[in-house]
Design an enzyme around this catalytic site. Sequence first.
Site, PDB file in Angstrom:
ATOM      1  N   ARG A 126       0.825  -1.219   0.000  1.00 43.67           N
ATOM      2  CA  ARG A 126       0.000   0.000   0.000  1.00 43.67           C
ATOM      3  C   ARG A 126       0.856   1.265   0.000  1.00 43.67           C
ATOM      4  O   ARG A 126       0.481   2.278   0.580  1.00 43.67           O
ATOM      5  CB  ARG A 126      -0.958   0.036   1.212  1.00 43.67           C
ATOM      6  CG  ARG A 126      -1.988  -1.084   1.264  1.00 43.67           C
ATOM      7  CD  ARG A 126      -2.935  -1.065   0.072  1.00 43.67           C
ATOM      8  NE  ARG A 126      -4.034  -1.995   0.238  1.00 43.67           N
ATOM      9  CZ  ARG A 126      -4.025  -3.257  -0.181  1.00 43.67           C
ATOM     10  NH1 ARG A 126      -2.957  -3.737  -0.791  1.00 43.67           N
ATOM     11  NH2 ARG A 126      -5.085  -4.025  -0.012  1.00 43.67           N
TER      12      ARG A 126
ATOM     13  N   SER B  75     -10.691  -0.676   3.022  1.00 42.25           N
ATOM     14  CA  SER B  75      -9.966  -0.792   4.301  1.00 42.25           C
ATOM     15  C   SER B  75      -9.526   0.596   4.740  1.00 42.25           C
ATOM     16  O   SER B  75      -8.855   1.301   3.973  1.00 42.25           O
ATOM     17  CB  SER B  75      -8.706  -1.649   4.132  1.00 42.25           C
ATOM     18  OG  SER B  75      -9.037  -2.933   3.692  1.00 42.25           O
TER      19      SER B  75
ATOM     20  N   GLU C  56      -4.841   3.792   5.974  1.00 40.78           N
ATOM     21  CA  GLU C  56      -4.538   3.567   4.557  1.00 40.78           C
ATOM     22  C   GLU C  56      -5.116   4.707   3.705  1.00 40.78           C
ATOM     23  O   GLU C  56      -4.537   5.133   2.717  1.00 40.78           O
ATOM     24  CB  GLU C  56      -5.129   2.221   4.104  1.00 40.78           C
ATOM     25  CG  GLU C  56      -4.839   1.916   2.647  1.00 40.78           C
ATOM     26  CD  GLU C  56      -5.791   0.915   2.023  1.00 40.78           C
ATOM     27  OE1 GLU C  56      -5.703  -0.273   2.338  1.00 40.78           O
ATOM     28  OE2 GLU C  56      -6.627   1.339   1.195  1.00 40.78           O
TER      29      GLU C  56
HETATM   30  P1  FAD Z   1      -8.794   8.680  -5.458  1.00 43.92           P
HETATM   31  O1  FAD Z   1      -9.484   8.342  -4.188  1.00 43.92           O
HETATM   32  O2  FAD Z   1      -9.453   9.652  -6.378  1.00 43.92           O
HETATM   33  O3  FAD Z   1      -7.327   9.193  -5.119  1.00 43.92           O
HETATM   34  C1  FAD Z   1      -6.514   8.475  -4.223  1.00 43.92           C
HETATM   35  C2  FAD Z   1      -5.165   9.203  -4.089  1.00 43.92           C
HETATM   36  O4  FAD Z   1      -4.491   9.198  -5.335  1.00 43.92           O
HETATM   37  C3  FAD Z   1      -5.319  10.689  -3.729  1.00 43.92           C
HETATM   38  O5  FAD Z   1      -4.218  11.048  -2.935  1.00 43.92           O
HETATM   39  C4  FAD Z   1      -5.263  11.394  -5.079  1.00 43.92           C
HETATM   40  O6  FAD Z   1      -4.789  12.737  -4.958  1.00 43.92           O
HETATM   41  C5  FAD Z   1      -4.290  10.525  -5.841  1.00 43.92           C
HETATM   42  N1  FAD Z   1      -4.548  10.438  -7.285  1.00 43.92           N
HETATM   43  C6  FAD Z   1      -5.646   9.921  -7.882  1.00 43.92           C
HETATM   44  N2  FAD Z   1      -5.511   9.937  -9.213  1.00 43.92           N
HETATM   45  C7  FAD Z   1      -4.306  10.503  -9.471  1.00 43.92           C
HETATM   46  C8  FAD Z   1      -3.592  10.813 -10.666  1.00 43.92           C
HETATM   47  N3  FAD Z   1      -4.067  10.544 -11.877  1.00 43.92           N
HETATM   48  N4  FAD Z   1      -2.372  11.406 -10.550  1.00 43.92           N
HETATM   49  C9  FAD Z   1      -1.846  11.694  -9.324  1.00 43.92           C
HETATM   50  N5  FAD Z   1      -2.473  11.421  -8.168  1.00 43.92           N
HETATM   51  C10 FAD Z   1      -3.687  10.828  -8.242  1.00 43.92           C
HETATM   52  N6  FAD Z   1      -7.629  -0.688  -2.551  1.00 43.92           N
HETATM   53  C11 FAD Z   1      -6.804  -1.767  -2.659  1.00 43.92           C
HETATM   54  O7  FAD Z   1      -5.582  -1.603  -2.819  1.00 43.92           O
HETATM   55  N7  FAD Z   1      -7.300  -3.031  -2.623  1.00 43.92           N
HETATM   56  C12 FAD Z   1      -8.615  -3.285  -2.464  1.00 43.92           C
HETATM   57  O8  FAD Z   1      -9.021  -4.449  -2.410  1.00 43.92           O
HETATM   58  C13 FAD Z   1      -9.512  -2.188  -2.330  1.00 43.92           C
HETATM   59  N8  FAD Z   1     -10.833  -2.385  -2.132  1.00 43.92           N
HETATM   60  C14 FAD Z   1     -11.672  -1.329  -1.990  1.00 43.92           C
HETATM   61  C15 FAD Z   1     -13.045  -1.572  -1.798  1.00 43.92           C
HETATM   62  C16 FAD Z   1     -13.932  -0.521  -1.657  1.00 43.92           C
HETATM   63  C17 FAD Z   1     -15.390  -0.803  -1.452  1.00 43.92           C
HETATM   64  C18 FAD Z   1     -13.453   0.816  -1.737  1.00 43.92           C
HETATM   65  C19 FAD Z   1     -14.416   1.969  -1.631  1.00 43.92           C
HETATM   66  C20 FAD Z   1     -12.099   1.069  -1.914  1.00 43.92           C
HETATM   67  C21 FAD Z   1     -11.191  -0.002  -2.040  1.00 43.92           C
HETATM   68  N9  FAD Z   1      -9.804   0.206  -2.222  1.00 43.92           N
HETATM   69  C22 FAD Z   1      -8.966  -0.871  -2.383  1.00 43.92           C
HETATM   70  C23 FAD Z   1      -9.239   1.576  -2.235  1.00 43.92           C
HETATM   71  C24 FAD Z   1      -9.343   2.298  -3.606  1.00 43.92           C
HETATM   72  O9  FAD Z   1     -10.300   1.698  -4.429  1.00 43.92           O
HETATM   73  C25 FAD Z   1      -8.009   2.294  -4.340  1.00 43.92           C
HETATM   74  O10 FAD Z   1      -7.020   2.937  -3.559  1.00 43.92           O
HETATM   75  C26 FAD Z   1      -8.084   3.015  -5.703  1.00 43.92           C
HETATM   76  O11 FAD Z   1      -6.895   2.848  -6.413  1.00 43.92           O
HETATM   77  C27 FAD Z   1      -8.391   4.502  -5.567  1.00 43.92           C
HETATM   78  O12 FAD Z   1      -8.668   4.994  -6.852  1.00 43.92           O
HETATM   79  P2  FAD Z   1      -9.390   6.383  -7.070  1.00 43.92           P
HETATM   80  O13 FAD Z   1      -9.336   6.718  -8.509  1.00 43.92           O
HETATM   81  O14 FAD Z   1     -10.741   6.356  -6.454  1.00 43.92           O
HETATM   82  O15 FAD Z   1      -8.427   7.345  -6.244  1.00 43.92           O
HETATM   83  N1  EPU Z   2     -11.122 -10.560   9.939  1.00 42.83           N
HETATM   84  C1  EPU Z   2     -11.782 -10.641  11.143  1.00 42.83           C
HETATM   85  N2  EPU Z   2     -12.740  -9.710  11.398  1.00 42.83           N
HETATM   86  C2  EPU Z   2     -13.066  -8.726  10.526  1.00 42.83           C
HETATM   87  C3  EPU Z   2     -12.370  -8.636   9.289  1.00 42.83           C
HETATM   88  C4  EPU Z   2     -11.393  -9.586   9.023  1.00 42.83           C
HETATM   89  O1  EPU Z   2     -11.539 -11.514  11.962  1.00 42.83           O
HETATM   90  O2  EPU Z   2     -13.955  -7.931  10.820  1.00 42.83           O
HETATM   91  C5  EPU Z   2     -10.116 -11.609   9.618  1.00 42.83           C
HETATM   92  C6  EPU Z   2     -10.689 -12.555   8.552  1.00 42.83           C
HETATM   93  O3  EPU Z   2     -11.425 -13.582   9.131  1.00 42.83           O
HETATM   94  C7  EPU Z   2      -9.439 -13.067   7.886  1.00 42.83           C
HETATM   95  C8  EPU Z   2      -8.473 -11.890   8.000  1.00 42.83           C
HETATM   96  O4  EPU Z   2      -8.988 -11.029   9.018  1.00 42.83           O
HETATM   97  O5  EPU Z   2      -8.916 -14.148   8.590  1.00 42.83           O
HETATM   98  C9  EPU Z   2      -8.297 -11.126   6.694  1.00 42.83           C
HETATM   99  O6  EPU Z   2      -9.558 -10.615   6.251  1.00 42.83           O
HETATM  100  P1  EPU Z   2      -9.878 -10.352   4.701  1.00 42.83           P
HETATM  101  O7  EPU Z   2      -9.532 -11.538   3.879  1.00 42.83           O
HETATM  102  O8  EPU Z   2     -11.250  -9.807   4.615  1.00 42.83           O
HETATM  103  O9  EPU Z   2      -8.829  -9.256   4.248  1.00 42.83           O
HETATM  104  P2  EPU Z   2      -8.293  -7.956   4.968  1.00 42.83           P
HETATM  105  O10 EPU Z   2      -6.910  -8.231   5.467  1.00 42.83           O
HETATM  106  O11 EPU Z   2      -9.276  -7.422   5.926  1.00 42.83           O
HETATM  107  C10 EPU Z   2      -7.075  -7.094   2.831  1.00 42.83           C
HETATM  108  C11 EPU Z   2      -6.937  -5.795   2.103  1.00 42.83           C
HETATM  109  C12 EPU Z   2      -8.134  -5.564   1.200  1.00 42.83           C
HETATM  110  C13 EPU Z   2      -8.198  -6.693   0.182  1.00 42.83           C
HETATM  111  C14 EPU Z   2      -8.325  -8.021   0.942  1.00 42.83           C
HETATM  112  C15 EPU Z   2      -8.254  -9.213   0.007  1.00 42.83           C
HETATM  113  C16 EPU Z   2      -5.571  -4.308   3.436  1.00 42.83           C
HETATM  114  C17 EPU Z   2      -5.530  -3.117   4.331  1.00 42.83           C
HETATM  115  N3  EPU Z   2      -6.788  -4.695   3.026  1.00 42.83           N
HETATM  116  O12 EPU Z   2      -8.182  -6.968   3.708  1.00 42.83           O
HETATM  117  O13 EPU Z   2      -7.948  -4.341   0.512  1.00 42.83           O
HETATM  118  O14 EPU Z   2      -9.282  -6.532  -0.688  1.00 42.83           O
HETATM  119  O15 EPU Z   2      -7.244  -8.151   1.891  1.00 42.83           O
HETATM  120  O16 EPU Z   2      -6.968  -9.383  -0.464  1.00 42.83           O
HETATM  121  O17 EPU Z   2      -4.532  -4.877   3.113  1.00 42.83           O
HETATM  122  C18 EPU Z   2      -8.345  -1.993   0.642  1.00 42.83           C
HETATM  123  O18 EPU Z   2      -7.114  -1.845   0.618  1.00 42.83           O
HETATM  124  O19 EPU Z   2      -9.145  -1.019   0.662  1.00 42.83           O
HETATM  125  C19 EPU Z   2      -8.901  -3.333   0.641  1.00 42.83           C
HETATM  126  C20 EPU Z   2     -10.211  -3.582   0.713  1.00 42.83           C
END
Ligand code: FAD
Ligand code: EPU
Length: 338
Positions: free
Chosen positions: A164, A238, A334
């Site tokens: 991240r 997250s 994050e």
């Molecule tokens: P924004 O929120 O618009 O911007 C994020 C940051 O990047 C800001 O600092 C912004 O200034 C900068 N930025 C954006 N675009 C540019 C650009 N073109 N040039 C320079 N700077 C820029 N993230 C994960 O890694 N894994 C996941 O599994 C994951 N799951 C998610 C699930 C949900 C339901 C949600 C809501 C979010 C999740 N995220 C996850 C976080 C998010 O989706 C990612 O970080 C994504 O890449 C953000 O994209 P965005 O375009 O919305 O960025």
């Molecule tokens: N867990 C709990 N309680 C909870 C949530 C999770 O006990 O309320 C336990 C689960 O049971 C599991 C472990 O924690 O054993 C991991 O949970 P999960 O697989 O849901 O993944 P996570 O670690 O919570 C991370 C990333 C996610 C990504 C998933 C899948 C980070 C900060 N988050 O979540 O990314 O989608 O793994 O790879 O690394 C994001 O960055 O926004 C994001 C959603």
Amino acid sequence: MLIEHNKNLKPYNTFNISVHCNYFCKITSEEDFISLIINENYKNSNKLIIGGGSNVLFTKDFNGIVIHNQIKGINIIEENENFAIVQAGAGENWHEFVLWTIEKGLYGLENLSLIPGCVGASPMQNIGAYGVEIKDYFLSLDALNLLNGNKSTFTNAQCKFGYRESIFKKEEKNKYLISNVRFKLNKQVQLNTTYGAINDELKLMGITTPTAKDVSNAVIKIRQSKLPNPKELGNAGSFFKNPEVSGELHDKILKEYPKLVAYPLNNNNYKLAAGWLIEQCDLKGYELNGAAVHVKQALVLVNKNNSTGKDVLNLSDYVIQKVFNKFGVNLEREVNII
Ligand code: FAD
Ligand code: EPU
């Protein structure tokens, strides 16, 4: 080019926080951006780039200009029998881009299906899920300097990707607009189903020899069962990173909590599941002024009932404090706090 004044950013952030910015401008090409930077309102303002707004928390009005990156276009720019290099505009929707690669028979990004936001933000925090991070397939990106518009290319190594993390969240923070990103994808079948939940989901779907599309569908199902849809419940995924702790601290916590969820790392440290730590503090569903810890996934904070960004931030402080008091572990946010 249209520069709007006093724009409400609620439709532009997935936390659905209502704040205003002084100026707002949508750009659809690098040329648009070059014409913007000579504008006096741009020159004299703080600058913030946004894509899908799915990883930001606005805690107050933004005193400056918001640049909404809408640069589009997806092209294969080089290929041989084994690989293809694909370039995508920063304003392309990430999930639609992943689906495009799957459709073209290009492997690598399928585990990253359904992550919200745009391609341009994907290198910012080296997005990752289900055993894959973009650094595994990222080749390079183009970035325009926010002050003079000069264009630079950053290779994978130059981005200094980590969990991240990238150079754009550290040394080069707030210095560039990312305009295009290039990925090197496989043409030969290469699926990553090492993440247990994917195999379980494929079994449930009755699939024994999965395609990339099957893996993508399995990931989509898992995500939909845990993570709130921002269209229904404001959130940014997250809110905290999973913390890395020393072997010593890990052993100490494990002694008292044998069910601790932890993953060993190469350096003798452990990564702990922050969601588990937060859940053990009895915080699932905990609510503070309309901001809440999500009931299904404790790592996700939600805007349940018209909370402000400050309410969400206060809730995150409370969670950090509780987890520290119970486990001696420091959670790091994050989400980008603005
Ligand atoms: P924004 O929120 O618009 O911007 C994020 C940051 O990047 C800001 O600092 C912004 O200034 C900068 N930025 C954006 N675009 C540019 C650009 N073109 N040039 C320079 N700077 C820029 N993230 C994960 O890694 N894994 C996941 O599994 C994951 N799951 C998610 C699930 C949900 C339901 C949600 C809501 C979010 C999740 N995220 C996850 C976080 C998010 O989706 C990612 O970080 C994504 O890449 C953000 O994209 P965005 O375009 O919305 O960025
Ligand atoms: N867990 C709990 N309680 C909870 C949530 C999770 O006990 O309320 C336990 C689960 O049971 C599991 C472990 O924690 O054993 C991991 O949970 P999960 O697989 O849901 O993944 P996570 O670690 O919570 C991370 C990333 C996610 C990504 C998933 C899948 C980070 C900060 N988050 O979540 O990314 O989608 O793994 O790879 O690394 C994001 O960055 O926004 C994001 C959603």
